[in-house]
Design a protein around this motif. Structure first.
Motif, short mmCIF file in Angstrom:
data_model
loop_
_atom_site.label_atom_id
_atom_site.label_comp_id
_atom_site.label_asym_id
_atom_site.label_seq_id
_atom_site.Cartn_x
_atom_site.Cartn_y
_atom_site.Cartn_z
N GLN A 214 0.83 -1.21 0.00
CA GLN A 214 0.00 0.00 0.00
C GLN A 214 0.86 1.26 0.00
OE1 GLN A 214 -3.45 0.06 -0.32
NE2 GLN A 214 -2.96 2.20 -0.73
N MET A 217 1.91 1.84 -3.50
CA MET A 217 0.75 2.34 -4.24
C MET A 217 0.53 3.82 -3.93
SD MET A 217 -1.19 -0.06 -6.00
CE MET A 217 -2.94 0.13 -5.67
N GLY A 222 -1.45 6.01 -6.58
CA GLY A 222 -2.54 5.09 -6.90
C GLY A 222 -2.49 4.62 -8.35
N PRO A 224 -5.29 4.07 -11.11
CA PRO A 224 -6.72 4.24 -11.37
C PRO A 224 -7.42 3.01 -11.95
CG PRO A 224 -5.57 6.23 -11.99
CD PRO A 224 -4.51 5.22 -11.63
N ILE A 225 -6.69 2.23 -12.75
CA ILE A 225 -7.33 1.06 -13.34
C ILE A 225 -7.55 -0.05 -12.31
CG2 ILE A 225 -5.39 -0.38 -14.11
CD1 ILE A 225 -6.82 -0.48 -16.89
N GLY A 226 -6.90 0.09 -11.16
CA GLY A 226 -7.20 -0.79 -10.03
C GLY A 226 -6.32 -2.00 -9.86
N ARG A 227 -5.27 -2.13 -10.67
CA ARG A 227 -4.40 -3.30 -10.54
C ARG A 227 -3.05 -3.02 -11.21
NH1 ARG A 227 -3.64 -5.79 -15.39
NH2 ARG A 227 -5.19 -5.45 -17.03
N GLY A 258 -1.64 2.06 -16.34
CA GLY A 258 -2.97 2.00 -15.77
C GLY A 258 -3.50 3.34 -15.32
N THR A 260 -1.49 5.79 -13.85
CA THR A 260 -0.83 6.24 -12.63
C THR A 260 -0.32 7.67 -12.71
OG1 THR A 260 -0.16 3.98 -12.10
CG2 THR A 260 1.06 5.75 -11.02
#
Length: 264
Positions: A214, A217, A222, A224-227, A258, A260
């Motif tokens: 985390q 991340m 983060g 945004p696409i989640g992975r 993704g 970022t």
């Protein structure tokens, strides 16, 4: 003039080298180029865990000048040329703790692996590409070239920033001579190496593995696409970039993250 492409065998007759091609994104890229019809050579320090009879493996430490020269000599001696060079080898082995935790050796090793190894390979293979007025070079950099993680991978990030700049300059020089040079900067890729990095951060920072993950991340702002990306996500795009379908593309950095990196 309209061109026709055979997507299923579009790299037939091409000789391709993928450094760091035994695992992770490198393995996925090598397999993708082979499926497109290329003859594929892979390099790494250690032999692949699963032997692949259809890909020529060269054991070499590309952080050393002797290792890059070994690869250049063996490929040109055996095949006589190289059409596609994917400089994928790289990574960070430095400990967390910011600038004060880093030694001279940490900085030198990161520079040798992440910047100078691609430079040496280019120097070895470019002359025959220029003579034939044909070739594609892909430098695998990282979004850390723009988003450095100062607590854990600053030497790596600095070397990748240098690679991005070098790649652009090289493309301007050799594009008129028939050679395309492109940079691909992935974000977080879900590989065994990235998992090992999380374990190092967790151990040095006295965190759980989940907390370390985390924290990275959060440091990236983060995803945004989640992975994280899968190796195949990178490989599929590389398959396009080295193909005849991309023959007008050169000098560009492509970010695969993704979402970022925020808009600057």
């Amino acid at each position: 003039m309209e061109q026709e492409f055979n997507f299923n065998n579009e790299l037939s007759g091409k000789i391709a080298l993928v450094t760091g091609g035994t695992k992770g994104a490198g393995k996925a890229i090598a397999d993708r180029l082979e499926k497109a019809g290329a003859t594929v050579i892979i390099t790494a320090r250690n032999h692949p865990e699963q032997k692949n009879e259809t890909q020529h493996f060269i054991s070499a430490d590309l952080s050393q000048t002797s290792g890059t020269q070994k690869v250049v000599d063996e490929i040109l001696s055996r095949y006589g040329r190289l059409d596609i060079l994917v400089s994928n080898v790289g990574g960070s082995e430095t400990k967390a703790g910011g600038y004060a935790a880093l030694s001279e050796a940490d900085w030198m090793h990161s520079r040798q692996t992440n910047l100078l190894a691609p430079v040496r390979l280019d120097r070895g293979f470019l002359p025959q590409m220029i003579r034939r007025h044909s070739g594609v070079i892909i430098h695998i950099a990282s979004i850390q070239g723009r988003l450095p993680l100062y607590d854990s991978t600053l030497p790596y990030a600095s070397a990748k920033a240098g690679l991005i700049n070098y790649s652009k300059g090289l493309s301007n020089e050799v594009a008129p001579k028939g050679v395309r040079v492109l940079t691909v900067s992935p974000g977080w890729i879900n590989t065994t190496s990235s998992k090992a990095m999380m374990e190092r951060i967790a151990e040095s920072s006295k965190m759980t593995l989940e907390e370390a993950t985390q924290s990275v991340m959060d440091g990236l702002g983060g995803i945004p696409i989640g992975r994280p990306a899968q190796p195949e996500d990178i490989a599929e795009f590389l398959g396009f970039l080295v193909s005849p379908r991309a023959n007008y593309l050169t000098g560009t950095e492509y970010v695969i993250d993704g979402g970022t990196i925020p808009t600057s």
